[in-house]
Scaffold this motif. Structure first.
Motif, PDB file in Angstrom:
ATOM      1  N   GLU A   1      -4.377   3.672  -1.246  1.00 47.88           N
ATOM      2  CA  GLU A   1      -3.585   2.439  -1.308  1.00 47.88           C
ATOM      3  C   GLU A   1      -2.488   2.447  -0.246  1.00 47.88           C
ATOM      4  O   GLU A   1      -2.204   1.419   0.373  1.00 47.88           O
ATOM      5  N   ALA A   2      -1.858   3.648  -0.042  1.00 48.11           N
ATOM      6  CA  ALA A   2      -0.833   3.735   1.001  1.00 48.11           C
ATOM      7  C   ALA A   2      -1.433   3.480   2.378  1.00 48.11           C
ATOM      8  O   ALA A   2      -0.851   2.762   3.211  1.00 48.11           O
ATOM      9  N   VAL A   3      -2.585   4.053   2.600  1.00 55.45           N
ATOM     10  CA  VAL A   3      -3.259   3.822   3.890  1.00 55.45           C
ATOM     11  C   VAL A   3      -3.624   2.353   4.035  1.00 55.45           C
ATOM     12  O   VAL A   3      -3.438   1.750   5.113  1.00 55.45           O
ATOM     13  N   ASP A   4      -4.132   1.762   2.945  1.00 55.20           N
ATOM     14  CA  ASP A   4      -4.460   0.338   3.010  1.00 55.20           C
ATOM     15  C   ASP A   4      -3.226  -0.511   3.271  1.00 55.20           C
ATOM     16  O   ASP A   4      -3.277  -1.492   4.025  1.00 55.20           O
ATOM     17  N   SER A   5      -2.070  -0.108   2.636  1.00 63.28           N
ATOM     18  CA  SER A   5      -0.826  -0.860   2.860  1.00 63.28           C
ATOM     19  C   SER A   5      -0.388  -0.769   4.317  1.00 63.28           C
ATOM     20  O   SER A   5       0.009  -1.772   4.934  1.00 63.28           O
ATOM     21  N   ARG A   6      -0.458   0.442   4.876  1.00 61.18           N
ATOM     22  CA  ARG A   6      -0.093   0.592   6.281  1.00 61.18           C
ATOM     23  C   ARG A   6      -1.043  -0.197   7.182  1.00 61.18           C
ATOM     24  O   ARG A   6      -0.618  -0.802   8.172  1.00 61.18           O
ATOM     25  N   LEU A   7      -2.303  -0.169   6.823  1.00 58.27           N
ATOM     26  CA  LEU A   7      -3.258  -0.941   7.617  1.00 58.27           C
ATOM     27  C   LEU A   7      -2.966  -2.432   7.552  1.00 58.27           C
ATOM     28  O   LEU A   7      -3.052  -3.145   8.562  1.00 58.27           O
ATOM     29  N   ARG A   8      -2.586  -2.901   6.346  1.00 51.15           N
ATOM     30  CA  ARG A   8      -2.237  -4.320   6.232  1.00 51.15           C
ATOM     31  C   ARG A   8      -0.999  -4.634   7.067  1.00 51.15           C
ATOM     32  O   ARG A   8      -0.905  -5.692   7.695  1.00 51.15           O
ATOM     33  N   GLY A   9      -0.004  -3.684   7.057  1.00 48.66           N
ATOM     34  CA  GLY A   9       1.183  -3.889   7.884  1.00 48.66           C
ATOM     35  C   GLY A   9       0.848  -3.925   9.363  1.00 48.66           C
ATOM     36  O   GLY A   9       1.358  -4.763  10.112  1.00 48.66           O
TER      37      GLY A   9
END
Length: 561
Positions: free
Chosen positions: A491-499
């Motif tokens: 989820e953290a990786v996905d959040s960074r990717l979304r950012g």
């Protein structure tokens, strides 16, 4: 006629005309009805090319059964006539679509050479019987023009039969029989022309006991022709020019026939070997390889037994290569009809989309394992899963003897290792030893193939991961904490990717604005340059300005003088 009858006639005529007429259906040239009609046409064509020549050369045969021959002749003519009608009702393909319009079908058929041959084959040459008598069957030789129909029927049968090589051999034997039959008829006719019993080469005098019978005449002629055309020898020497010419022609025909037979048989044998090579792997190369490298006898025996098992039980290991020439969609349908029932029994694939299963079916690779052979060992890296199609496999201990469980047809194993499930404590390593008890047929599905298919079906991937998680929970092979940590990390990786995606979108927006401003500035600069060009055109040229200044200088000097 009374007025009442006229009224009744007028009233009945519309009713009669209103009845729908039954139209003759248009036949599909690749359909069953057309195929069976071609097989029906084999009989009249074979009757004419075999019996007609025999009747023309053996007068006793013609005279003794005249009524039967006339009946059979006109039955074959009737079938020929019906065949022309069938041609007028047989569709054809135009740009891959079957044309059913009878007007177009008739126009196309009439314009072909086949129509002319069909008409000539039914020319009423029998009318000459009225003048020459009914004992001249050679008047019907034009019926041979329908022979292309025979070849078409043979070609269709060869493509439809399950034993094409056997049919080719039977067709070749039929051709050989027809050639020998014609030659025997010509031999008897030549003997009658030269005179029976004239010499030892011709047919003996029918006055001799036994040689007057029709059966003896035909069998003797057939035997004599067989001796010549097979070049066996032991034939009497010819005594006149006609006999020499007949023998030379037969020898040339025998040479050509021998070459044709050898070529056809070689082609049949080659096709059979090619079919075997396509279905079953060639073991000769493997045997030669093992002998060159001095493989031990026990291992060599296992390899030979494996090949022998495939050959005896008609098992294939290269289905992909066999079906590679089919269109992709048709290949998928064939694979689905063969293997879908097996794949749908796998628990992890149940309730998946039908299109997903169809694509997975194309990825299945059949494999066969020998008795005592390990399919996988504990600790091996799992790169594929297996589905048991036939046979029995045992889950054994490290000693290879102790059995924990026996797996039968329809079961599967190794599916967890090809799905990346978070928290899987065994990772992608095998957790058990699987050994084949006898000959076992398995389907293999690799991790790469599964990933390739699941990339287009994210929902199915989520469902399969959930089912795999449930299986791991039952086996106590799922680390919930590690799973939660991996989920949080994901989820953290996905959040960074979304950012990063948002920042990239902002940069693209700014870049688009800069490009717009740059284009606007370029337009303004171009407009100003164009305006300056128009202004400079109104200025006087430098040469003209210099000449004017010189003229003014000269005028001033004159006044001063």
């Amino acid at each position: 006629m009374s007025q009442e009858s006229k009224v009744n006639t007028k009233e009945s005529s519309p009713q009669a005309s209103s009845k729908p007429r039954k139209s003759v259906p248009v036949l599909d040239p690749s359909g069953d009805q057309y195929y069976w009609w071609l097989n029906t046409m084999v009989f009249p064509v074979m009757y004419n090319i075999i019996i007609l020549v025999c009747r023309a050369c053996f007068p006793d045969l013609q005279h003794g059964y005249l009524v039967a021959w006339l009946i059979l002749d006109y039955i074959s003519d009737l079938l020929y006539l019906v065949d022309i009608a069938v041609h007028f009702h047989t569709g054809f393909l135009e740009q891959g679509i079957l044309v059913l319009d009878k007007g177009q079908i008739s126009q196309r058929y009439v314009q072909t050479s086949g129509f002319l041959l069909d008409i000539l084959s039914l020319a009423p040459t029998d009318l000459a019987y009225l003048r020459l008598g009914p004992h001249i069957p050679t008047l019907r030789l034009n019926r041979f023009l329908r022979v292309p129909r025979l070849f078409e029927a043979f070609d269709r049968t060869e493509t439809r039969t399950a034993y094409p090589n056997a049919f080719r051999i039977a067709k070749l034997m039929l051709y050989i029989f027809v050639v020998i039959h014609w030659n025997s008829c010509l031999y008897f006719a030549l003997s009658r022309y030269l005179g029976f019993g004239r010499d030892v080469w011709v047919y003996p005098d029918p006055a001799q006991p036994g040689f007057e019978r029709l059966r003896r005449q035909y069998l003797y002629s057939f035997y004599f022709s067989t001796l010549i055309l097979t070049t066996v020898g032991d034939t009497p020497l010819p005594a006149c020019e006609e006999e020499y010419l007949f023998m030379v022609g037969d020898f040339l025909l025998a040479v050509m026939g021998f070459a044709t037979i050898m070529g056809s048989m070689s082609s049949v044998i080659y096709n059979m070997n090619t079919a075997d090579a396509a279905f079953y792997p060639d073991h000769a190369l493997v045997k030669k390889y093992m002998k060159l490298h001095h493989v031990n006898r026990r291992l060599e025996r296992r390899v030979i037994d494996w090949y022998q098992h495939l050959q005896i039980n008609k098992k294939m290991t290269n289905e992909v290569a066999i079906l590679q020439h089919l269109p992709e969609r048709l290949r998928a349908e064939v694979a689905v009809s063969v293997h879908l029932s097996t794949l749908s029994r796998v628990q992890i694939f149940q309730n998946c989309e039908a299109s997903l299963l169809e694509e997975l079916v194309l990825k299945l690779q059949p494999q066969t394992y020998s008795p005592g052979e390990y399919v996988c060992r504990k600790g091996d890296i799992g790169r594929e899963m297996y589905i048991i199609r036939e046979g029995q496999l045992a889950v054994v201990a490290d000693d290879g003897v102790t059995q924990y469980a026996v797996l039968g047809a329809g079961l599967y194993f190794g599916e967890i290792s090809i799905i990346n499930i978070k928290g899987n404590m065994s990772g992608n390593r095998r957790t058990a030893n699987i050994k084949s008890l006898g000959y076992s047929d398995l389907f293999c599905l690799s991790k790469e193939d599964l990933r390739e298919v699941l990339s287009e079906y994210p929902q199915a991937q989520a469902v399969m991961e959930e089912k795999g998680r449930e299986i791991l929970l039952k086996m106590n092979k799922l680390d919930v904490n590690a799973e939660a940590a991996e989920i949080a990390l994901q989820e953290a990786v996905d959040s960074r990717l979304r950012g990063l995606d948002q920042q990239l979108d902002d940069l693209q927006t700014k870049f688009a604005r800069l490009l717009a401003e740059l284009e606007s500035s370029a337009l303004k600069i171009a407009y100003r340059i164009e305006r300056l060009e128009w202004q400079t055109r109104e200025w006087p040229a430098p040469e003209e300005a210099g000449a004017g200044a010189d003229d003014e200088g000269d005028g001033g000097e004159g006044e001063a003088s």
